[in-house]
Design an enzyme around this catalytic site. Structure first.
Site, PDB file in Angstrom:
ATOM      1  CG  HIS A 110     -37.263   5.261  49.695  1.00 41.94           C
ATOM      2  ND1 HIS A 110     -36.704   6.035  50.500  1.00 41.94           N
ATOM      3  CD2 HIS A 110     -37.088   5.697  48.142  1.00 41.94           C
ATOM      4  CE1 HIS A 110     -36.095   7.129  50.012  1.00 41.94           C
ATOM      5  NE2 HIS A 110     -36.312   6.818  48.670  1.00 41.94           N
ATOM      6  CB  ALA A 158     -31.767   3.196  23.712  1.00 44.20           C
ATOM      7  CE  LYS A 178     -42.250  -9.073  28.819  1.00 40.69           C
ATOM      8  NZ  LYS A 178     -42.472  -9.722  30.080  1.00 40.69           N
TER       9      LYS A 178
HETATM   10  C1  LIG Z   1     -31.669  -2.794  20.625  1.00 40.72           C
HETATM   11  C2  LIG Z   1     -31.029  -2.389  19.485  1.00 40.72           C
HETATM   12  C3  LIG Z   1     -29.590  -2.598  19.643  1.00 40.72           C
HETATM   13  C4  LIG Z   1     -31.799  -3.162  18.314  1.00 40.72           C
HETATM   14  O1  LIG Z   1     -30.773  -2.936  17.040  1.00 40.72           O
HETATM   15  P1  LIG Z   1     -31.146  -3.979  15.803  1.00 40.72           P
HETATM   16  O2  LIG Z   1     -30.725  -5.275  16.212  1.00 40.72           O
HETATM   17  O3  LIG Z   1     -30.650  -3.299  14.792  1.00 40.72           O
HETATM   18  O4  LIG Z   1     -32.888  -4.245  15.944  1.00 40.72           O
HETATM   19  P2  LIG Z   1     -33.918  -3.458  14.836  1.00 40.72           P
HETATM   20  O5  LIG Z   1     -33.688  -2.024  14.819  1.00 40.72           O
HETATM   21  O6  LIG Z   1     -34.211  -4.126  13.759  1.00 40.72           O
HETATM   22  O7  LIG Z   1     -35.078  -3.769  15.970  1.00 40.72           O
HETATM   23  C5  LIG Z   1     -35.829  -4.992  16.010  1.00 40.72           C
HETATM   24  C6  LIG Z   1     -37.165  -4.800  16.825  1.00 40.72           C
HETATM   25  O8  LIG Z   1     -37.020  -4.263  18.175  1.00 40.72           O
HETATM   26  C7  LIG Z   1     -37.489  -3.258  18.586  1.00 40.72           C
HETATM   27  N1  LIG Z   1     -36.901  -2.368  19.178  1.00 40.72           N
HETATM   28  C8  LIG Z   1     -35.527  -1.686  18.943  1.00 40.72           C
HETATM   29  N2  LIG Z   1     -34.700  -1.034  19.777  1.00 40.72           N
HETATM   30  C9  LIG Z   1     -35.717  -1.073  20.625  1.00 40.72           C
HETATM   31  C10 LIG Z   1     -35.673  -0.436  22.364  1.00 40.72           C
HETATM   32  N3  LIG Z   1     -34.593   0.278  22.570  1.00 40.72           N
HETATM   33  N4  LIG Z   1     -36.728  -0.425  22.695  1.00 40.72           N
HETATM   34  C11 LIG Z   1     -37.785  -1.341  22.446  1.00 40.72           C
HETATM   35  N5  LIG Z   1     -37.855  -1.935  21.241  1.00 40.72           N
HETATM   36  C12 LIG Z   1     -36.955  -1.873  20.459  1.00 40.72           C
HETATM   37  C13 LIG Z   1     -37.733  -2.566  17.016  1.00 40.72           C
HETATM   38  O9  LIG Z   1     -38.778  -1.657  17.080  1.00 40.72           O
HETATM   39  C14 LIG Z   1     -38.179  -3.729  16.244  1.00 40.72           C
HETATM   40  O10 LIG Z   1     -39.415  -4.207  16.462  1.00 40.72           O
HETATM   41  P3  LIG Z   1     -40.076  -5.057  15.372  1.00 40.72           P
HETATM   42  O11 LIG Z   1     -39.383  -6.156  15.072  1.00 40.72           O
HETATM   43  O12 LIG Z   1     -41.521  -5.172  15.908  1.00 40.72           O
HETATM   44  O13 LIG Z   1     -40.145  -3.987  14.365  1.00 40.72           O
HETATM   45  C15 LIG Z   1     -31.169  -0.887  19.200  1.00 40.72           C
HETATM   46  O14 LIG Z   1     -32.207  -0.554  18.728  1.00 40.72           O
HETATM   47  C16 LIG Z   1     -30.603  -0.207  20.282  1.00 40.72           C
HETATM   48  O15 LIG Z   1     -31.331   0.138  21.540  1.00 40.72           O
HETATM   49  N6  LIG Z   1     -29.403   0.220  20.450  1.00 40.72           N
HETATM   50  C17 LIG Z   1     -28.857   0.933  21.465  1.00 40.72           C
HETATM   51  C18 LIG Z   1     -28.096   2.326  21.318  1.00 40.72           C
HETATM   52  C19 LIG Z   1     -27.497   3.184  22.454  1.00 40.72           C
HETATM   53  O16 LIG Z   1     -28.248   3.230  23.341  1.00 40.72           O
HETATM   54  N7  LIG Z   1     -26.334   3.200  22.282  1.00 40.72           N
HETATM   55  C20 LIG Z   1     -25.495   3.626  23.488  1.00 40.72           C
HETATM   56  C21 LIG Z   1     -25.442   5.183  23.396  1.00 40.72           C
HETATM   57  S1  LIG Z   1     -24.335   5.895  24.802  1.00 40.72           S
END
Ligand SMILES: CC(C)(COP(=O)(O)OP(=O)(O)OC[C@H]1O[C@@H](n2cnc3c(N)ncnc32)[C@H](O)[C@@H]1OP(=O)(O)O)[C@@H](O)C(=O)NCCC(=O)NCCS
Length: 192
Positions: A110, A158, A178
């Site tokens: 929009h 996610a 970010k």
């Molecule tokens: C982003 C991602 C890959 C990071 O995994 P990782 O490398 O193991 O990182 P960590 O879990 O150690 O997190 C690192 C930091 O990012 C933050 N963080 C992780 N995922 C985040 C998210 N989705 N949103 C915001 N912050 C996030 C954590 O809180 C952590 O912060 P900190 O350093 O201040 O403690 C994972 O959290 C994720 O979102 N995976 C996607 C899963 C998904 O959607 N699969 C598909 C299903 S169909």
């Protein structure tokens, strides 16, 4: 009743491999209009039924290009219950995973000016192309907004809201997304 039977047959039809290069799990909405285009690569898996991804899908996959939009999806990609909607250009590379319930939209749907919304003109709707590089992984429930460019081997956490340009090999997350860390460094040729 007749409509229900028709839909069921359509559903079964889309459970099988289509064109030998795209596999559909569940009824998927894909359409394009004159002047727009959708180009799908090979080895693509599109999930649309509730349990075709164990995350649980809230919606069927919808891939639509109209008003001159162009969607290109590379080889060996996976898409789960997501919307990809183009009025400009969306380019998705090879080996990209789009997690459950994502939205990738290169336009605002929009106009921002309230006086231009009813009726609204296509020309007043903001649009910018989206590029998602090879090997990217978009986490579930993320929204990728117009103008986004992801380099190769990027991961989107996610539930992120993604807008802007990001380099290769980064993990981004949050609203607005970010860079939270570096991903394992990959040379682009390793991903092909
Ligand atoms: C982003 C991602 C890959 C990071 O995994 P990782 O490398 O193991 O990182 P960590 O879990 O150690 O997190 C690192 C930091 O990012 C933050 N963080 C992780 N995922 C985040 C998210 N989705 N949103 C915001 N912050 C996030 C954590 O809180 C952590 O912060 P900190 O350093 O201040 O403690 C994972 O959290 C994720 O979102 N995976 C996607 C899963 C998904 O959607 N699969 C598909 C299903 S169909």
């Amino acid at each position: 009743m007749i409509r229900a039977i028709g839909l069921y047959i359509f559903f079964l039809y889309f459970y099988i491999e289509y064109w030998g290069k795209v596999k559909f799990n569940g009824f998927t909405v894909i359409y394009t209009f004159k002047g727009s285009s959708i180009c799908l690569g090979e080895g693509i898996l599109i999930n649309s039924s509730f349990l075709s991804n164990l995350l649980g899908l809230y919606q069927r996959t919808i891939i639509v290009a109209r008003y001159g939009g162009k969607i290109t999806i590379g080889n060996n990609c996976g898409i789960s219950g997501s919307t990809i909607y183009s009025m400009e250009e969306i380019t998705i590379g090879n080996n990209v995973i789009i997690g459950g319930n994502c939205k990738i939209v290169d336009n605002d749907f929009h106009p921002l000016d309230c006086y231009k919304r009813n009726p609204q003109s296509i020309n007043d709707i903001g649009k910018k192309k989206i590029i998602i590089g090879d090997g990217c992984f978009i986490g579930a429930n993320s929204i990728v907004l117009k103008g986004t460019e992801l380099g190769y081997n990027c991961v989107v956490g996610a539930g992120s809201v993604v807008c802007g340009k990001f380099p290769d090999n980064v993990i981004i997350a949050g609203n607005p997304a970010k860079v939270i860390k570096q991903n394992s460094q990959k040379d682009k040729t390793e991903l092909l």
